[in-house]
Design an enzyme around this catalytic site. Structure first.
Site, PDB file in Angstrom:
ATOM      1  N   LYS A 112      -2.833  -7.381  -4.153  1.00 42.31           N
ATOM      2  CA  LYS A 112      -1.444  -7.330  -4.639  1.00 42.31           C
ATOM      3  C   LYS A 112      -1.062  -8.611  -5.376  1.00 42.31           C
ATOM      4  O   LYS A 112      -0.214  -8.595  -6.257  1.00 42.31           O
ATOM      5  CB  LYS A 112      -0.486  -7.151  -3.473  1.00 42.31           C
TER       6      LYS A 112
HETATM    7  C1  LIG Z   1      -5.734  -3.680   1.390  1.00 41.30           C
HETATM    8  C2  LIG Z   1      -5.278  -2.475   0.657  1.00 41.30           C
HETATM    9  N1  LIG Z   1      -6.190  -1.621   0.193  1.00 41.30           N
HETATM   10  C3  LIG Z   1      -5.840  -0.513  -0.475  1.00 41.30           C
HETATM   11  C4  LIG Z   1      -4.517  -0.182  -0.701  1.00 41.30           C
HETATM   12  C5  LIG Z   1      -4.184   1.049  -1.474  1.00 41.30           C
HETATM   13  O1  LIG Z   1      -3.797   0.731  -2.784  1.00 41.30           O
HETATM   14  P1  LIG Z   1      -2.854   1.702  -3.598  1.00 41.30           P
HETATM   15  O2  LIG Z   1      -1.619   1.868  -2.796  1.00 41.30           O
HETATM   16  O3  LIG Z   1      -2.610   1.018  -4.892  1.00 41.30           O
HETATM   17  O4  LIG Z   1      -3.579   2.987  -3.738  1.00 41.30           O
HETATM   18  C6  LIG Z   1      -3.518  -1.049  -0.226  1.00 41.30           C
HETATM   19  C7  LIG Z   1      -2.066  -0.790  -0.412  1.00 41.30           C
HETATM   20  O5  LIG Z   1      -1.576  -0.440  -1.381  1.00 41.30           O
HETATM   21  C8  LIG Z   1      -3.914  -2.226   0.430  1.00 41.30           C
HETATM   22  O6  LIG Z   1      -3.001  -3.106   0.835  1.00 41.30           O
HETATM   23  N1  LIG Z   2      -0.487  -0.615   0.741  1.00 41.16           N
HETATM   24  C1  LIG Z   2       0.760  -1.084   0.254  1.00 41.16           C
HETATM   25  C2  LIG Z   2       1.776   0.001   0.239  1.00 41.16           C
HETATM   26  C3  LIG Z   2       2.678  -0.155  -0.909  1.00 41.16           C
HETATM   27  O1  LIG Z   2       1.989   0.113  -2.064  1.00 41.16           O
HETATM   28  P1  LIG Z   2       2.414  -0.416  -3.502  1.00 41.16           P
HETATM   29  O2  LIG Z   2       1.106  -0.764  -4.133  1.00 41.16           O
HETATM   30  O3  LIG Z   2       3.115   0.710  -4.135  1.00 41.16           O
HETATM   31  O4  LIG Z   2       3.292  -1.613  -3.375  1.00 41.16           O
HETATM   32  C4  LIG Z   2       1.161  -2.297   1.064  1.00 41.16           C
HETATM   33  O5  LIG Z   2       0.276  -2.943   1.562  1.00 41.16           O
HETATM   34  O6  LIG Z   2       2.312  -2.613   1.212  1.00 41.16           O
END
Ligand SMILES: Cc1ncc(COP(=O)(O)O)c(C=O)c1O
Ligand SMILES: N[C@@H](CCOP(=O)(O)O)C(=O)O
Length: 470
Positions: A112
């Site tokens: 993120k």
């Molecule tokens: C460590 C981790 N892996 C995978 C994901 C999944 O990613 P996305 O929500 O973009 O599909 C998340 C949260 O979004 C995450 O925090």
């Molecule tokens: N896995 C995410 C959930 C939110 O997803 P986002 O990518 O739309 O912000 C988290 O860890 O908070």
């Protein structure tokens, strides 16, 4: 560059507009009016660029009209200057075919940071020009929360209200949010699941009493991947990895641990821009709505099961709407109708066009607790490499996907294993330690508010603590 809503009735906006809006006023998500294209020659010319220069090259078409190239370069230099690895997102080879793209070298140890370090600076840049105040409301299953808080803590003109499902994030994840002490940071522990928190966030954008865009008092914006700028920044590392693997002459497959469908949708965008991608493997845990949707066309949300990969404990995947819109011929009225049906019944069937379009680029897999542990054990014993539980799900899916041996498969490593020490220890017998830059996390004092899982309680809290729009 103009952006349009997936539901067809919100006004088209430029990049600054969509960054500050977060969600479209018709409840849809913003996407570029058309995908920018790079020729094979232009992609070949990106080889050897630093991460910052590559980011500028890939993102320039998306920000046209809102940022100059120099402004974008300055923002990227400052954002990626906070990463602890010179390559920002380095690649590690595990065997002949399998590679890991480490996305966890930012300040909060998850992928993120790649987008949120930039988004925090974009907010500041645009708000300085408009002299307005932003109320950020976000939902987190663990990682978005800490990355967003790190990106905006202490910044002027921004308040952040971050909702996490109480008791359903790891101790490290929770502490990374709740030990940040800044007057503009508000952590809210909500009864329920991430899906409940995400639904409340979306509702606030459409609340006439809250959202300035509807006559309310607060200029509400998003740090979740419903905000287009999040996805745009994530497109860059697909280019970075593929170029190192020989693109554009050689195709690469990616395996992506998936929850809200943001990270893997960024891969889809890279493919639309011309990056040769063999397959995007959507890897889910037992909360497998996306696997079922891609395998059978059935997009129906069950209840969320808590797992050892808590950030993927999601059953309503916001960004799937962006894919369905694009594959369904970009018909906003039809998409609005399809989503109305889903919102009412929590179930919908993909159309033939959506299923066939998805099958051309996507594969999917559901990896349970045993599969996840198996991947962690294998990587540790065979390669001396420690996977976090989310990455392990992606890696297991990559090994099972049946991709031809001549095509490299890159699994996105979305979090540092030290964020989930209990799960890693259970699978491998070793407990990963936190990098020194977050080392005193367990000595810091926590502060958060506990609220029932009711929209009214959250809206009331936000309206008592947020600064009205000017
Ligand atoms: C460590 C981790 N892996 C995978 C994901 C999944 O990613 P996305 O929500 O973009 O599909 C998340 C949260 O979004 C995450 O925090
Ligand atoms: N896995 C995410 C959930 C939110 O997803 P986002 O990518 O739309 O912000 C988290 O860890 O908070």
């Amino acid at each position: 560059m103009k952006y349009i809503s997936t539901r067809g009735s919100a006004p088209a906006l430029d990049f600054e507009g969509v960054t500050l809006a977060g969600l479209a006023s018709d409840g849809g998500l913003y996407v570029p009016e058309a995908w920018p294209q790079f020729s094979e020659h232009e992609i070949a010319a990106m080889s050897g660029l630093s991460y910052v220069e590559l980011a500028v090259r890939v993102m320039t078409p998306f920000v046209e009209g809102s940022l100059t190239v120099e402004e974008l370069r300055d923002l990227c230099t400052r954002a990626y200057g906070r990463f602890s690895h010179a390559a920002v997102t380095p690649l590690v080879q595990l065997d002949q075919q399998q590679w890991i793209l480490e996305l966890f070298h930012g300040p909060t140890l998850a992928f993120k940071d790649v987008a949120l370090q930039l988004l925090g600076r974009l907010f500041e840049h645009f708000l300085k020009q408009s002299d307005d105040h932003l109320t950020i409301v976000g939902a987190t299953s663990g990682d978005t929360g800490s990355a967003a808080i790190d990106a905006v803590a202490g910044r002027e003109r921004v308040d952040i209200f971050m909702l996490h499902p109480k008791g359903r994030v790891s101790d490290v994840q929770r502490r990374q949010m709740t030990t940040v002490r800044a007057p503009n940071v508000h952590n809210l522990a909500i009864e329920g699941s991430f899906d409940d928190a995400q639904a409340m966030v979306k509702r606030m954008f459409n609340d006439d009493a809250m959202a300035a865009s509807r006559g309310g008092e607060y200029r509400i914006s998003a740090v979740n991947s419903i905000n287009w700028a999040r996805l745009m920044a994530q497109v860059v590392y697909y280019f970075a990895a593929a170029l190192q693997m020989g693109a554009p002459r050689r195709k690469v497959a990616f395996s992506v641990p998936t929850g809200n469908f943001g990270d893997v949708f960024a891969g889809y965008v890279a493919a639309q821009m011309g990056l040769p991608i063999e397959k995007l493997i959507v890897a889910t845990n037992v909360n497998d709505i996306l696997h079922r949707a891609l395998a059978t066309g059935d997009y129906s949300a069950g209840t969320v099961t808590p797992t050892a990969a808590p950030s993927m404990d999601i059953q309503v995947s916001s960004n799937f709407e962006r894919l369905l819109f694009d594959l369904g011929g970009r018909d906003g009225a039809a998409m609005a109708e399809q989503m109305r049906g889903f919102e009412a019944s929590k179930a919908m069937q993909l159309t033939n066009a959506q299923r066939e379009g998805a099958a051309r680029l996507f594969a999917s897999a559901r990896v349970d607790q045993a599969g996840m542990a198996n991947a962690m054990t294998w990587a540790n014993e065979q390669c001396g490499y420690v996977l976090d539980p989310h990455t392990a799900i992606g890696f297991q899916a990559a090994r099972e996907a049946g991709i031809a041996a001549s095509t490299p498969v890159v699994t996105l490593a979305t979090a540092h294993p030290a964020k989930f020490p209990d799960a890693v220890e259970r699978a491998t017998g070793m407990r990963p330690s936190l990098p020194t830059r977050v080392g005193d996390l367990f000595e810091r004092t926590e502060a958060f508010e506990e609220l029932p899982g009711e929209y009214e309680a959250v809206a009331d809290y936000v309206s008592k603590h947020a600064t009205p729009s000017s």
